[in-house]
Enzyme design. Structure first.
Site, PDB file in Angstrom:
ATOM      1  N   HIS A  61       0.856  -1.186   0.000  1.00  0.00           N
ATOM      2  CA  HIS A  61       0.000   0.000   0.000  1.00  0.00           C
ATOM      3  C   HIS A  61       0.892   1.236   0.000  1.00  0.00           C
ATOM      4  O   HIS A  61       2.103   1.132   0.218  1.00  0.00           O
ATOM      5  CB  HIS A  61      -0.971   0.000   1.183  1.00  0.00           C
ATOM      6  CG  HIS A  61      -0.316   0.081   2.535  1.00  0.00           C
ATOM      7  ND1 HIS A  61       0.514  -0.910   3.022  1.00  0.00           N
ATOM      8  CD2 HIS A  61      -0.370   1.022   3.511  1.00  0.00           C
ATOM      9  CE1 HIS A  61       0.922  -0.577   4.229  1.00  0.00           C
ATOM     10  NE2 HIS A  61       0.417   0.602   4.557  1.00  0.00           N
ATOM     11  N   HIS A  63       1.315   3.896   1.938  1.00  0.00           N
ATOM     12  CA  HIS A  63       1.733   4.694   3.084  1.00  0.00           C
ATOM     13  C   HIS A  63       3.255   4.854   2.994  1.00  0.00           C
ATOM     14  O   HIS A  63       3.958   3.937   2.572  1.00  0.00           O
ATOM     15  CB  HIS A  63       1.331   4.029   4.400  1.00  0.00           C
ATOM     16  CG  HIS A  63      -0.136   4.178   4.704  1.00  0.00           C
ATOM     17  ND1 HIS A  63      -0.819   3.360   5.579  1.00  0.00           N
ATOM     18  CD2 HIS A  63      -1.039   5.081   4.233  1.00  0.00           C
ATOM     19  CE1 HIS A  63      -2.089   3.752   5.632  1.00  0.00           C
ATOM     20  NE2 HIS A  63      -2.246   4.787   4.829  1.00  0.00           N
ATOM     21  N   ASP A  65       5.781   4.745   4.895  1.00  0.00           N
ATOM     22  CA  ASP A  65       6.745   3.809   5.493  1.00  0.00           C
ATOM     23  C   ASP A  65       6.908   2.527   4.676  1.00  0.00           C
ATOM     24  O   ASP A  65       7.737   1.682   5.007  1.00  0.00           O
ATOM     25  CB  ASP A  65       6.365   3.491   6.948  1.00  0.00           C
ATOM     26  CG  ASP A  65       4.953   2.945   7.093  1.00  0.00           C
ATOM     27  OD1 ASP A  65       4.026   3.458   6.454  1.00  0.00           O
ATOM     28  OD2 ASP A  65       4.776   1.961   7.852  1.00  0.00           O
ATOM     29  N   HIS A  66       6.139   2.397   3.576  1.00  0.00           N
ATOM     30  CA  HIS A  66       6.263   1.213   2.717  1.00  0.00           C
ATOM     31  C   HIS A  66       6.801   1.550   1.322  1.00  0.00           C
ATOM     32  O   HIS A  66       7.165   0.644   0.574  1.00  0.00           O
ATOM     33  CB  HIS A  66       4.911   0.489   2.601  1.00  0.00           C
ATOM     34  CG  HIS A  66       4.439  -0.018   3.917  1.00  0.00           C
ATOM     35  ND1 HIS A  66       4.463  -1.348   4.277  1.00  0.00           N
ATOM     36  CD2 HIS A  66       3.982   0.644   5.012  1.00  0.00           C
ATOM     37  CE1 HIS A  66       4.031  -1.488   5.523  1.00  0.00           C
ATOM     38  NE2 HIS A  66       3.729  -0.286   5.993  1.00  0.00           N
ATOM     39  N   HIS A 139      -6.898  -2.493   5.791  1.00  0.00           N
ATOM     40  CA  HIS A 139      -6.087  -1.376   6.261  1.00  0.00           C
ATOM     41  C   HIS A 139      -6.759  -0.076   5.827  1.00  0.00           C
ATOM     42  O   HIS A 139      -7.657  -0.107   4.978  1.00  0.00           O
ATOM     43  CB  HIS A 139      -4.676  -1.510   5.681  1.00  0.00           C
ATOM     44  CG  HIS A 139      -3.662  -0.622   6.333  1.00  0.00           C
ATOM     45  ND1 HIS A 139      -3.555  -0.490   7.694  1.00  0.00           N
ATOM     46  CD2 HIS A 139      -2.698   0.173   5.808  1.00  0.00           C
ATOM     47  CE1 HIS A 139      -2.570   0.351   7.964  1.00  0.00           C
ATOM     48  NE2 HIS A 139      -2.043   0.771   6.843  1.00  0.00           N
ATOM     49  N   ASP A 210       0.451  -3.972   6.138  1.00  0.00           N
ATOM     50  CA  ASP A 210      -0.335  -3.479   7.280  1.00  0.00           C
ATOM     51  C   ASP A 210      -1.767  -3.974   7.170  1.00  0.00           C
ATOM     52  O   ASP A 210      -2.409  -3.828   6.134  1.00  0.00           O
ATOM     53  CB  ASP A 210      -0.349  -1.950   7.293  1.00  0.00           C
ATOM     54  CG  ASP A 210       1.030  -1.363   7.537  1.00  0.00           C
ATOM     55  OD1 ASP A 210       1.980  -2.137   7.743  1.00  0.00           O
ATOM     56  OD2 ASP A 210       1.149  -0.121   7.514  1.00  0.00           O
TER      57      ASP A 210
HETATM   58 ZN   LIG Z   1       3.123   0.775   7.772  1.00  0.00          ZN
HETATM   59 ZN   LIG Z   2      -0.047   1.528   6.500  1.00  0.00          ZN
END
Ligand SMILES: [Zn+2]
Ligand SMILES: [Zn+2]
EC number: 3.1.26.11
Length: 314
Positions: A61, A63, A65-66, A139, A210
Site C-alpha cells: 500500500h 503509506h 513507510d512502505h 487497512h 499493514d
Molecule cells: Zn506501515
Molecule cells: Zn499503513
C-alpha cells in the site's frame, strides 16, 4: 533450491535506530524480489548484501513507510546503469500515486519500469515454478498482501523399482520422471505412476503488509511455511490497533494458527516498543507455539532459509 528471506526493515510507521521501515527481500534461485520499500531500503540492501538486481517489487500500500524508499532506490539503479526492466506491482487504484514516486523530482529511469495494478486473487507474477498472488487486507488505504506459492514438485523417482521393472538406466528414467510412459525392448510399457511418487508440495510465504486480522490472510494460501504479519502493537494497545487498522502480536498469532503456518514473523513494530519485544513474543506464543511452530520478531538484516515442507533439499 534455496529460498531465502531477508528482513531489510521491520519498523512500524516511524523508524527507530534499530529498525528501518518495511522492506522484505526474497531470493529464489537467481531471482530477487522485494516486498515494500520503506525509506532507506537501498542502504539496507547494501548493509545486508542483497544486491540491487531486483526484478519485481511488490507494494502492499502507499503509506510512506512502505514506499518512500522507491525514489532513492530507482535513482541508484539509474546511476548503476541498470538496463533490466523492473516490474512494480501495486494495489488497484494506486497507479498514479506510484508513478509519482517513480518519477519523483522529474526523475525518468533509463530502464523500463512497468506498473501492474493488482487486486484480491490476482496473480501478480507467474514465474516458472511459482507465482505471487495478491490478496485483500484490511487497512486504511487501498491495500493488498502477497503470497509466494511454489508449484508442487515432481514426485520422488524410485530408481530401484525402475531397475526391477527392467528400465535401462538412462534417458528412459528422465522420461518417466517427466510423466511419460516408456516402452521396453520386449514391448512392455512402464507407466510413470509405477515408479514416481505423489507430487510433493512446494513452499509458501505470505506477507500481509499493514492489516487488521483478516480472514483473507487465512485464505490466501494453505499452511504457509512462513507468515509475515503486521504486529504493530502488543495487548496494551489493542484498541489503538483496531483504530489504526493494524494488528496486535496476539491477533497475528491467531491468524497464523488458523492458516496453519509453520513460522510467524511479527513485523512492523511500533516505535513505542523500541528495543522491547518481550510482550509481543510472549503474547504471540500464548496462542501460537508448538514443536513445529514458532513466532519470532525478526531483527533488521536477519535472513531465513525456508526448507521444503518435507525437509528435503530439492
Ligand atoms: Zn506501515
Ligand atoms: Zn499503513
Amino acid at each position: 533450491m534455496p529460498l531465502r528471506v531477508t528482513f531489510l526493515g521491520t519498523a512500524g510507521a516511524i523508524p527507530t535506530t534499530e529498525r528501518n521501515p518495511s522492506a522484505i527481500f526474497v531470493a529464489r534461485e537467481g531471482e530477487k524480489l522485494l516486498f515494500d520499500a520503506g525509506e532507506g531500503t537501498q542502504r539496507q540492501m547494501m548493509r545486508f548484501g542483497t544486491g540491487f538486481s531486483v526484478s519485481h517489487l511488490f507494494v502492499t500500500h502507499l503509506h510512506g513507510d512502505h514506499v518512500l524508499g522507491i525514489p532513492g532506490l530507482l535513482q541508484t539503479m539509474d546511476f548503476n546503469d541498470r538496463e533490466e526492466p523492473l516490474a512494480i506491482h501495486t494495489p488497484a487504484g494506486t497507479r498514479r500515486e506510484l508513478k509519482g514516486l517513480v518519477n519523483a523530482l522529474g526523475n525518468r529511469p533509463s530502464f523500463p519500469v512497468r506498473i501492474n495494478e493488482v487486486g484480491d486473487g490476482d496473480v501478480a507474477y507467474r514465474a516458472d515454478e511459482y507465482e505471487v498472488r495478491a490478496f485483500a487486507t484490511d487497512h486504511d488505504a487501498r491495500s493488498v498482501g502477497y503470497a509466494l506459492v511454489e508449484d508442487d514438485r515432481k514426485g520422488r523417482f524410485d530408481r530401484e523399482r525402475a531397475e526391477e521393472l527392467g528400465v535401462p538406466v538412462g534417458p528412459k528414467f528422465s522420461k518417466l520422471h517427466e510423466g511419460e510412459p516408456v516402452e521396453l525392448e520386449d514391448g512392455t510399457v512402464v507407466d510413470p505412476d509405477q515408479v514416481v511418487g505423489d507430487p510433493r508440495p512446494g513452499r509458501v510465504i505470505v506477507y500481509t503488509g499493514d492489516t487488521r486480522p483478516a480472514a483473507a490472510t487465512v485464505e490466501a494460501a494453505e499452511e504457509p511455511d512462513l507468515l509475515i504479519h503486521d504486529a504493530t502493537f502488543a495487548d496494551d494497545r489493542a484498541d489503538r490497533a483496531a483504530e489504526t487498522a493494524h494488528s496486535t502480536a496476539r491477533q497475528a498469532a491467531e491468524i497464523a494458527n488458523r492458516a496453519g503456518a509453520d513460522r510467524l514473523a511479527l513485523m512492523h513494530l511500533s516505535s513505542r516498543y523500541a528495543g522491547q519485544t518481550d510482550a509481543h513474543l510472549e503474547q504471540a506464543r500464548e496462542v501460537f507455539a508448538g514443536d513445529e511452530t514458532d513466532a519470532f520478531v525478526p531483527d533488521d538484516g536477519q535472513a531465513l532459509d525456508i526448507p521444503y515442507p518435507d525437509g528435503e533439499a530439492e
